[in-house]
Each structure stands twice: as C-alpha cells, then as structure tokens.
Scaffold this active site. Structure first.
Site, mmCIF file in Angstrom:
data_model
loop_
_atom_site.group_PDB
_atom_site.id
_atom_site.type_symbol
_atom_site.label_atom_id
_atom_site.label_comp_id
_atom_site.label_asym_id
_atom_site.label_seq_id
_atom_site.Cartn_x
_atom_site.Cartn_y
_atom_site.Cartn_z
ATOM 1 N N THR A 1 0.827 -1.227 0.000
ATOM 2 C CA THR A 1 0.000 0.000 0.000
ATOM 3 C C THR A 1 0.858 1.272 0.000
ATOM 4 O O THR A 1 0.440 2.288 -0.546
ATOM 5 C CB THR A 1 -0.998 0.062 1.178
ATOM 6 O OG1 THR A 1 -0.286 0.129 2.417
ATOM 7 C CG2 THR A 1 -1.940 -1.115 1.187
ATOM 8 N N TYR A 49 -0.101 12.770 4.740
ATOM 9 C CA TYR A 49 0.871 11.968 3.980
ATOM 10 C C TYR A 49 1.948 12.826 3.324
ATOM 11 O O TYR A 49 3.091 12.397 3.173
ATOM 12 C CB TYR A 49 0.157 11.076 2.959
ATOM 13 C CG TYR A 49 -0.292 9.795 3.621
ATOM 14 C CD1 TYR A 49 0.611 8.773 3.869
ATOM 15 C CD2 TYR A 49 -1.590 9.634 4.062
ATOM 16 C CE1 TYR A 49 0.243 7.623 4.524
ATOM 17 C CE2 TYR A 49 -1.976 8.481 4.723
ATOM 18 C CZ TYR A 49 -1.047 7.474 4.947
ATOM 19 O OH TYR A 49 -1.423 6.342 5.620
ATOM 20 N N MET A 98 -3.304 4.673 -0.370
ATOM 21 C CA MET A 98 -4.704 4.271 -0.508
ATOM 22 C C MET A 98 -4.856 2.839 0.010
ATOM 23 O O MET A 98 -5.222 1.928 -0.741
ATOM 24 C CB MET A 98 -5.115 4.382 -1.975
ATOM 25 C CG MET A 98 -5.209 5.814 -2.414
ATOM 26 S SD MET A 98 -6.385 6.695 -1.358
ATOM 27 C CE MET A 98 -7.009 7.900 -2.473
ATOM 28 N N HIS A 99 -4.565 2.670 1.314
ATOM 29 C CA HIS A 99 -4.531 1.325 1.897
ATOM 30 C C HIS A 99 -5.816 0.544 1.639
ATOM 31 O O HIS A 99 -5.802 -0.557 1.083
ATOM 32 C CB HIS A 99 -4.345 1.412 3.414
ATOM 33 C CG HIS A 99 -3.232 2.293 3.876
ATOM 34 N ND1 HIS A 99 -1.917 1.949 3.789
ATOM 35 C CD2 HIS A 99 -3.255 3.531 4.458
ATOM 36 C CE1 HIS A 99 -1.161 2.903 4.307
ATOM 37 N NE2 HIS A 99 -1.949 3.880 4.716
ATOM 38 N N ASP A 100 -6.936 1.103 2.117
ATOM 39 C CA ASP A 100 -8.183 0.315 2.139
ATOM 40 C C ASP A 100 -8.795 0.121 0.747
ATOM 41 O O ASP A 100 -9.246 -0.991 0.429
ATOM 42 C CB ASP A 100 -9.188 0.962 3.104
ATOM 43 C CG ASP A 100 -8.672 0.927 4.543
ATOM 44 O OD1 ASP A 100 -7.626 0.290 4.791
ATOM 45 O OD2 ASP A 100 -9.297 1.544 5.416
#
Ligand code: RIB
Ligand code: CA
Length: 311
Positions: free
Chosen positions: A193, A228, A239-241
């Site tokens: 990620t 960030y 944009m982890h999720d």
C-alpha cells in the site's frame, strides 16, 4: 457473477474510498458493513459508515455497531490522520438510517451461515470484530470464501511503530486469532500500500470530477493527503483500504505475491503488533496455514478504477 462481500471497517478516509470503490460496482453486493473502533471511536465509525453508504448510493446496506475497544489493550485513535470526525472535518448529512440490532460479529456470522462458501470478507480496520465472530462461530474460515485484510508490515517498516501497522497494532491479540484461524486470506500490507499511492495528478483529477460523491471525497482526501505529504515529502497519499477492496473485487490487478504463515508479535518491547513471517531461504517449519502476501499490483489500472468509481 456477483461478489457478495461483508466489509469490516473503521471509516476513516481511506475506508470511505474503499466503500466508494465497492458501491460503484453493479457486480458487487455489499451484504453488510461492520464498524469497529480504530481511526475514531466506534460511535463515530458506525455513524460514518451509515453516512458514507448514503453518499455513495447504497443506503440499504445493513450497518452493525462493532467493538469499541481491543481485546486486551486500551484503544488508540488517529484524529491526526483522519480528523476528529474521521472524515477530515467534512460534515456529511446526518444519516437517515440507523445501525441494525445485531453486533458486527453477529451480522457477519449470520451472513456467512446464510450462504456457506459464498461470502467474501474485506477487513480494513482492527481485527477485533473478526476475532469476536470467530468466538461465536469457529467454522467461520470454512463458511466464508475469502478474507482480504488490509494490515501488517511484513518486510517493510510499520506506520505506528518501527515494525507495526495500525490495524494490527490496534488489536494484536485479535489479529493473531485471525491469522491462526485458517482463512483463505490475502494480506494487503504496507509493503504494497505504501508503494501504490494516489499522486498529486490523481488528486487534482479527482478534484475536477463533478458530483456530490467525488466532491466530498476530494474534500476528505485534502485533509488526509496533508498528513501523507508531511511523511512522504510530496503531495500524495497511501490508498490502503481501497487497494484491499480492489484486490478482492479485481483480483487480476495482483501482479506479485508469495505465501507464508504470519504470526503477530504480542510481547516485544519494540515489536508488539509486528507481523512476523519466517522468510529464511529454506522451507519454513511453521505449520500455520499460509496467507498470500500481495507485493505488486497494476498501479495505473487501480488508480484509474478508483477514479472511475467516483465519477
Ligand atoms: O495502516 C493503515 C490502516 O489503518 C488503514 O486501514 C487506515 O484506515 C487505518 O485503519
Ligand atoms: Ca481503515
């Protein structure tokens, strides 16, 4: 074919984009959403889940209130990343709907039992609700088809400590229960990620997309990308999720992965919450069911799809 998915989340700005990604898809049925403490307290994340599903056009999805704290340690929230209201200070209209009567763990177990082997689970917050669901139904790993977890840092550094990632560090005991349980599990860790970020160009392009969904999301991301930008030194954000959501519904985006058992460090002075894989160059003697750690995705395709979901 329709993908039937239960989303367990702590919205949270990147959780919001994951919900947008799934909501935009006519081939995805969001069977239920569980909220958990994490980025904010559970009363806020539950309320946000309701507001976001209304914003993204899925008001009918049942939302269940989940755990308000980790199994063992006290909760730690992230207002500096997601804002005091979890959505970067952007006030969405109060939801018309209410949380359902069942807890998140109960809702997940009921949905999994209804369609054995067909429900996918996306977990993008601390894993407390999943651990509670396993206590209610130990056969859960056989009842669900696949679990995609956003969490951990296997070879790369952590984000809330040298080795620990927030979702795992926020409830290490629950994460260990989940990694031990034997799910068919894809792990979308910081290893991928933090390399698949929304660029300044992407954020600008989103800011030009008309309509309520894109405009509000762009406002959330303005707050999130400030955080960030400070860490990464230029205007961009992880944009982890949504990347975990993409791995679930667009599996062809995955271009690299390896399989390994994962254990969670529950004790270390500096390493509590670390996701540990035995990566020595010889067959592992660890007999724990392996998970698939995602290492590479088709980045441009993913960023394009994420933008399309908000158009
Ligand atoms: O470490 C990133 C994860 O922690 C994301 O799921 C984010 O929303 C927070 O929950
Ligand atoms: Ca999250």
């Amino acid at each position: 074919m329709t993908t039937r998915v239960f989303v367990d989340c702590d919205p949270g700005i990147d959780d919001a984009v994951a919900l947008a990604y799934l909501s935009a898809r006519s081939d995805v049925e969001i069977a239920g959403v569980g909220a958990v403490f994490g980025n904010s307290g559970v009363e806020v994340t539950t309320d946000n889940a309701l507001r976001l599903l209304e914003l993204y056009g899925r008001p009918e999805v049942p939302v269940a209130w989940g755990a308000s704290r980790p199994l063992v340690q006290p909760p730690r929230l992230a207002p500096h990343v997601h804002g005091a209201n979890g959505l970067g200070g952007v006030e969405l209209p109060a939801p018309a709907g209410k949380p359902c009567e069942e807890s998140a763990a109960e809702l997940l177990v009921r949905l999994a039992r209804e369609t054995p082997g067909e429900l996918d689970v996306l977990a993008v917050g601390p894993l407390t609700n999943l651990a509670l669901a396993l206590a209610l139904e130990p056969r859960l790993p056989d009842l669900v088809r696949r679990l995609v977890v956003m969490g951990g840092a296997v070879r790369d550094p952590g984000n809330v400590g040298p080795h620990a990632e927030a979702n795992v560090a926020n409830d290490p005991e629950a994460a260990e229960v989940v990694f031990e349980a034997g799910f068919t599990l894809d792990l979308v860790a910081l290893d991928v990620t933090m390399r698949t970020v929304a660029t300044a160009e992407w954020l600008t392009e989103l800011s030009r997309v008309p309509g309520e969904r894109a405009e509000r999301t762009s406002e959330f991301l303005a707050f999130y990308s400030d955080f960030y930008t400070e860490i990464l030194g230029e205007r961009q954000c992880a944009m982890h999720d949504p990347l975990a959501a993409a791995v679930l519904v667009d599996p062809h985006l995955v271009e690299g992965s390896y399989r390994t058992p994962i254990r969670v460090e529950l004790n270390g002075t500096f390493t509590r919450g670390m996701t540990v894989a035995d990566l020595r160059p010889r067959p592992s003697k660890d007999e724990r069911h392996p998970v698939r750690v995602i290492t590479d995705v088709a980045e441009a395709d993913f960023l394009g799809r994420m933008l399309d979901s908000l158009r």
